[in-house]
Design an enzyme around this catalytic site. Sequence first.
Site, PDB file in Angstrom:
ATOM      1  N   SER A 125      71.508  81.608-120.694  1.00  0.00           N
ATOM      2  CA  SER A 125      71.425  80.857-121.944  1.00  0.00           C
ATOM      3  C   SER A 125      69.997  80.778-122.489  1.00  0.00           C
ATOM      4  O   SER A 125      69.753  81.059-123.663  1.00  0.00           O
ATOM      5  CB  SER A 125      72.026  79.457-121.779  1.00  0.00           C
ATOM      6  OG  SER A 125      71.515  78.828-120.641  1.00  0.00           O
ATOM      7  N   TRP A 126      69.041  80.446-121.642  1.00  0.00           N
ATOM      8  CA  TRP A 126      67.686  80.245-122.167  1.00  0.00           C
ATOM      9  C   TRP A 126      67.007  81.580-122.503  1.00  0.00           C
ATOM     10  O   TRP A 126      66.325  81.710-123.524  1.00  0.00           O
ATOM     11  CB  TRP A 126      66.872  79.416-121.185  1.00  0.00           C
ATOM     12  CG  TRP A 126      65.672  78.685-121.742  1.00  0.00           C
ATOM     13  CD1 TRP A 126      64.532  78.402-121.051  1.00  0.00           C
ATOM     14  CD2 TRP A 126      65.484  78.112-123.048  1.00  0.00           C
ATOM     15  NE1 TRP A 126      63.656  77.696-121.857  1.00  0.00           N
ATOM     16  CE2 TRP A 126      64.224  77.511-123.086  1.00  0.00           C
ATOM     17  CE3 TRP A 126      66.269  78.069-124.215  1.00  0.00           C
ATOM     18  CZ2 TRP A 126      63.711  76.862-124.226  1.00  0.00           C
ATOM     19  CZ3 TRP A 126      65.758  77.421-125.354  1.00  0.00           C
ATOM     20  CH2 TRP A 126      64.503  76.838-125.349  1.00  0.00           C
ATOM     21  N   ARG A 165      70.879  91.175-115.200  1.00  0.00           N
ATOM     22  CA  ARG A 165      71.539  91.894-114.090  1.00  0.00           C
ATOM     23  C   ARG A 165      73.047  91.929-114.321  1.00  0.00           C
ATOM     24  O   ARG A 165      73.772  92.670-113.670  1.00  0.00           O
ATOM     25  CB  ARG A 165      71.231  91.215-112.760  1.00  0.00           C
ATOM     26  CG  ARG A 165      71.765  89.798-112.678  1.00  0.00           C
ATOM     27  CD  ARG A 165      71.572  89.170-111.324  1.00  0.00           C
ATOM     28  NE  ARG A 165      72.204  87.858-111.305  1.00  0.00           N
ATOM     29  CZ  ARG A 165      72.327  87.079-110.254  1.00  0.00           C
ATOM     30  NH1 ARG A 165      71.837  87.478-109.099  1.00  0.00           N
ATOM     31  NH2 ARG A 165      72.911  85.911-110.326  1.00  0.00           N
ATOM     32  N   TYR A 209      77.840  81.820-122.764  1.00  0.00           N
ATOM     33  CA  TYR A 209      77.040  80.611-122.976  1.00  0.00           C
ATOM     34  C   TYR A 209      77.192  80.023-124.372  1.00  0.00           C
ATOM     35  O   TYR A 209      77.070  78.817-124.561  1.00  0.00           O
ATOM     36  CB  TYR A 209      75.551  80.922-122.731  1.00  0.00           C
ATOM     37  CG  TYR A 209      75.307  81.497-121.366  1.00  0.00           C
ATOM     38  CD1 TYR A 209      75.274  80.677-120.239  1.00  0.00           C
ATOM     39  CD2 TYR A 209      75.156  82.882-121.188  1.00  0.00           C
ATOM     40  CE1 TYR A 209      75.074  81.209-118.981  1.00  0.00           C
ATOM     41  CE2 TYR A 209      74.958  83.416-119.928  1.00  0.00           C
ATOM     42  CZ  TYR A 209      74.918  82.580-118.822  1.00  0.00           C
ATOM     43  OH  TYR A 209      74.729  83.103-117.572  1.00  0.00           O
ATOM     44  N   ALA A 235      69.204  75.279-125.041  1.00  0.00           N
ATOM     45  CA  ALA A 235      69.444  76.632-125.571  1.00  0.00           C
ATOM     46  C   ALA A 235      70.538  76.614-126.643  1.00  0.00           C
ATOM     47  O   ALA A 235      70.440  77.305-127.654  1.00  0.00           O
ATOM     48  CB  ALA A 235      69.850  77.552-124.424  1.00  0.00           C
ATOM     49  N   LYS A 245      62.434  65.253-114.668  1.00  0.00           N
ATOM     50  CA  LYS A 245      63.382  64.696-115.652  1.00  0.00           C
ATOM     51  C   LYS A 245      64.804  65.154-115.348  1.00  0.00           C
ATOM     52  O   LYS A 245      65.768  64.486-115.744  1.00  0.00           O
ATOM     53  CB  LYS A 245      62.943  65.056-117.079  1.00  0.00           C
ATOM     54  CG  LYS A 245      62.948  66.538-117.442  1.00  0.00           C
ATOM     55  CD  LYS A 245      64.283  67.079-117.894  1.00  0.00           C
ATOM     56  CE  LYS A 245      64.249  68.579-118.058  1.00  0.00           C
ATOM     57  NZ  LYS A 245      65.566  69.172-118.331  1.00  0.00           N
ATOM     58  N   ASP A 261      61.286  65.534-122.956  1.00  0.00           N
ATOM     59  CA  ASP A 261      62.329  66.235-122.187  1.00  0.00           C
ATOM     60  C   ASP A 261      63.245  65.249-121.465  1.00  0.00           C
ATOM     61  O   ASP A 261      64.446  65.505-121.281  1.00  0.00           O
ATOM     62  CB  ASP A 261      61.671  67.199-121.189  1.00  0.00           C
ATOM     63  CG  ASP A 261      62.485  68.483-121.027  1.00  0.00           C
ATOM     64  OD1 ASP A 261      63.613  68.536-121.552  1.00  0.00           O
ATOM     65  OD2 ASP A 261      61.996  69.410-120.363  1.00  0.00           O
ATOM     66  N   ARG A 319      73.197  70.257-118.437  1.00  0.00           N
ATOM     67  CA  ARG A 319      73.993  70.524-117.232  1.00  0.00           C
ATOM     68  C   ARG A 319      73.697  69.498-116.150  1.00  0.00           C
ATOM     69  O   ARG A 319      74.557  69.166-115.341  1.00  0.00           O
ATOM     70  CB  ARG A 319      73.708  71.942-116.728  1.00  0.00           C
ATOM     71  CG  ARG A 319      74.194  73.004-117.679  1.00  0.00           C
ATOM     72  CD  ARG A 319      73.483  74.293-117.493  1.00  0.00           C
ATOM     73  NE  ARG A 319      72.052  74.163-117.772  1.00  0.00           N
ATOM     74  CZ  ARG A 319      71.211  75.175-117.838  1.00  0.00           C
ATOM     75  NH1 ARG A 319      71.653  76.405-117.626  1.00  0.00           N
ATOM     76  NH2 ARG A 319      69.940  74.974-118.105  1.00  0.00           N
TER      77      ARG A 319
HETATM   78  N1  LIG Z   1      69.385  76.537-120.839  1.00  0.00           N
HETATM   79  C1  LIG Z   1      68.468  75.717-121.355  1.00  0.00           C
HETATM   80  O1  LIG Z   1      68.732  75.019-122.352  1.00  0.00           O
HETATM   81  C2  LIG Z   1      67.104  75.636-120.742  1.00  0.00           C
HETATM   82  C3  LIG Z   1      66.082  75.068-121.485  1.00  0.00           C
HETATM   83  C4  LIG Z   1      64.826  74.960-120.916  1.00  0.00           C
HETATM   84  C5  LIG Z   1      64.605  75.434-119.632  1.00  0.00           C
HETATM   85  N2  LIG Z   1      65.612  75.991-118.942  1.00  0.00           N
HETATM   86  C6  LIG Z   1      65.330  76.490-117.593  1.00  0.00           C
HETATM   87  O2  LIG Z   1      65.461  77.892-117.594  1.00  0.00           O
HETATM   88  C7  LIG Z   1      65.788  78.352-116.267  1.00  0.00           C
HETATM   89  C8  LIG Z   1      66.915  79.365-116.389  1.00  0.00           C
HETATM   90  O3  LIG Z   1      68.050  78.632-116.792  1.00  0.00           O
HETATM   91  P1  LIG Z   1      69.181  79.112-117.791  1.00  0.00           P
HETATM   92  O4  LIG Z   1      69.582  77.901-118.515  1.00  0.00           O
HETATM   93  O5  LIG Z   1      68.846  80.309-118.581  1.00  0.00           O
HETATM   94  O6  LIG Z   1      70.287  79.451-116.689  1.00  0.00           O
HETATM   95  P2  LIG Z   1      71.604  80.277-116.888  1.00  0.00           P
HETATM   96  O7  LIG Z   1      72.453  79.927-115.736  1.00  0.00           O
HETATM   97  O8  LIG Z   1      72.136  80.094-118.258  1.00  0.00           O
HETATM   98  O9  LIG Z   1      71.133  81.802-116.764  1.00  0.00           O
HETATM   99  C9  LIG Z   1      70.454  82.268-115.630  1.00  0.00           C
HETATM  100  C10 LIG Z   1      70.361  83.782-115.691  1.00  0.00           C
HETATM  101  O10 LIG Z   1      69.620  84.208-114.557  1.00  0.00           O
HETATM  102  C11 LIG Z   1      70.373  85.214-113.876  1.00  0.00           C
HETATM  103  N3  LIG Z   1      70.083  85.091-112.457  1.00  0.00           N
HETATM  104  C12 LIG Z   1      70.469  84.095-111.634  1.00  0.00           C
HETATM  105  N4  LIG Z   1      70.036  84.343-110.386  1.00  0.00           N
HETATM  106  C13 LIG Z   1      69.375  85.509-110.441  1.00  0.00           C
HETATM  107  C14 LIG Z   1      68.732  86.303-109.473  1.00  0.00           C
HETATM  108  N5  LIG Z   1      68.684  85.926-108.196  1.00  0.00           N
HETATM  109  N6  LIG Z   1      68.148  87.442-109.881  1.00  0.00           N
HETATM  110  C15 LIG Z   1      68.233  87.824-111.157  1.00  0.00           C
HETATM  111  N7  LIG Z   1      68.835  87.127-112.129  1.00  0.00           N
HETATM  112  C16 LIG Z   1      69.400  85.988-111.760  1.00  0.00           C
HETATM  113  C17 LIG Z   1      71.826  84.955-114.207  1.00  0.00           C
HETATM  114  O11 LIG Z   1      72.603  86.142-114.072  1.00  0.00           O
HETATM  115  C18 LIG Z   1      71.706  84.486-115.660  1.00  0.00           C
HETATM  116  O12 LIG Z   1      71.683  85.598-116.530  1.00  0.00           O
HETATM  117  C19 LIG Z   1      66.144  77.091-115.469  1.00  0.00           C
HETATM  118  O13 LIG Z   1      65.100  76.749-114.600  1.00  0.00           O
HETATM  119  C20 LIG Z   1      66.301  76.003-116.529  1.00  0.00           C
HETATM  120  O14 LIG Z   1      65.916  74.717-116.065  1.00  0.00           O
HETATM  121  C21 LIG Z   1      66.858  76.118-119.459  1.00  0.00           C
HETATM  122  O1  LIG Z   2      70.913  71.809-119.231  1.00  0.00           O
HETATM  123  P1  LIG Z   2      69.767  71.219-118.466  1.00  0.00           P
HETATM  124  O2  LIG Z   2      70.085  69.869-117.919  1.00  0.00           O
HETATM  125  O3  LIG Z   2      69.217  72.193-117.450  1.00  0.00           O
HETATM  126  O4  LIG Z   2      68.583  70.968-119.532  1.00  0.00           O
HETATM  127  C1  LIG Z   2      68.084  72.021-120.284  1.00  0.00           C
HETATM  128  C2  LIG Z   2      66.649  71.773-120.713  1.00  0.00           C
HETATM  129  O5  LIG Z   2      65.811  71.612-119.603  1.00  0.00           O
HETATM  130  C3  LIG Z   2      66.464  70.639-121.682  1.00  0.00           C
HETATM  131  O6  LIG Z   2      65.129  70.581-122.120  1.00  0.00           O
END
Ligand SMILES: NC(=O)c1ccc[n+]([C@@H]2O[C@H](COP(=O)([O-])OP(=O)(O)OC[C@H]3O[C@@H](n4cnc5c(N)ncnc54)[C@H](O)[C@@H]3O)[C@@H](O)[C@H]2O)c1
Ligand SMILES: O=P(O)(O)OC[C@H](O)CO
Length: 332
Positions: free
Chosen positions: A10-11, A31, A48, A139, A190, A243, A254
Amino acid sequence: MRTVIIGSGSWGTALGQVLADNQQDVIVYGRNEAEVSDINENHHNTKYFKETELNPLLTATRDLSVVAGADFVLLAVPTIAIEDMCKKINEYLKPNTIVINVSKGFHPETNERMSDVIRRSISLEKLSSVVSLIGPSHAEEVVIRQLTTIDAISLKIEDARKVQTLFSNRYFRIYTGSDEIGSELGAALKNVMAIASGILSGLGYQDNTRAALITRGLQEMVRYGTFFGGQERTFMGLTGIGDLIVTCTSKHSRNFECGYQIGQENTVENFWANNTKTVEGVRTAKIVHRVAEKNHISMPICEEVYQILYNHKKPDTCADSLMLRDLKEEFR
Ligand SMILES: NC(=O)c1ccc[n+]([C@@H]2O[C@H](COP(=O)([O-])OP(=O)(O)OC[C@H]3O[C@@H](n4cnc5c(N)ncnc54)[C@H](O)[C@@H]3O)[C@@H](O)[C@H]2O)c1
Ligand SMILES: O=P(O)(O)OC[C@H](O)CO
């Protein structure tokens, strides 16, 4: 300037679209075959974002060697995958690459912050600096271009400014800073508070309780963060209170969702049995428990979350544990 985003979740997808909107040269590495072909062929990332149409300029690949030649590499994978991913991309990186961290949490074994993990795992000459791009940003809202502000934090401020220029546009505004410790600790902690906020909602508590949780949660974040050298004022900014608010109050979070389920069911069992989502606060709660205990940092809310997650404490007993504990501890 070329940016490669590692992670088609998603991010990674939402940030890739910001750069595509900015007419930047950007590609997402994933991947997962389904996510990659959905982006390339349908301009969606259905898993997502359901029906949301993505900018057609955004493309994705499953070939990690795409990292070769990138000026910026943005790591958008969960914290548990960061070290391994850095080791995998290291061979492809050119000298002086800016590596952007967006993950919020700690290394599961060493307890390190993400910037430290990245610096340890990438060869010195290949890294200009690590920039943490973090703040209140779901995201699901960035992908539909809701107005969003976050921070670019780096020990090398000129790199933070480069990232600021790269990402900023009419719906996405970036502020810069250099308090890496305070910013990364705020963004990690947070998530534990968001689990607590979800639990209290699931148990039926309302607005007074959430205000108490956010305010007292912020105090815990400041206490923990300043113990390790973060600046108190950082916690009053986007990576702290900003945040904290968005994650403790949003249906998109989540971490909140995880807590809500646990609160409603008054048990952690189903969460452990069925969760497949990235819920960073769950591991963070364990690390904060370990580190706070060792260093005698008082973290009562985090401790209740830890007890619920790992020691099967009943969520509906936690309010009494917090509300009836010794009042002498409450000096502010
Ligand atoms: N989604 C949000 O709104 C958001 C916002 C800010 C920060 N973040 C942070 O971003 C980071 C990533 O989260 P996300 O929300 O994108 O998660 P997600 O679950 O939506 O996506 C994670 C991605 O990483 C891949 N992945 C997982 N394990 C892996 C591995 N071992 N090797 C290679 N690829 C792998 C998955 O296939 C997937 O494409 C987290 O630490 C989260 O806290 C997310
Ligand atoms: O979906 P969460 O709880 O991982 O939050 C996403 C971001 O960190 C919000 O800033």
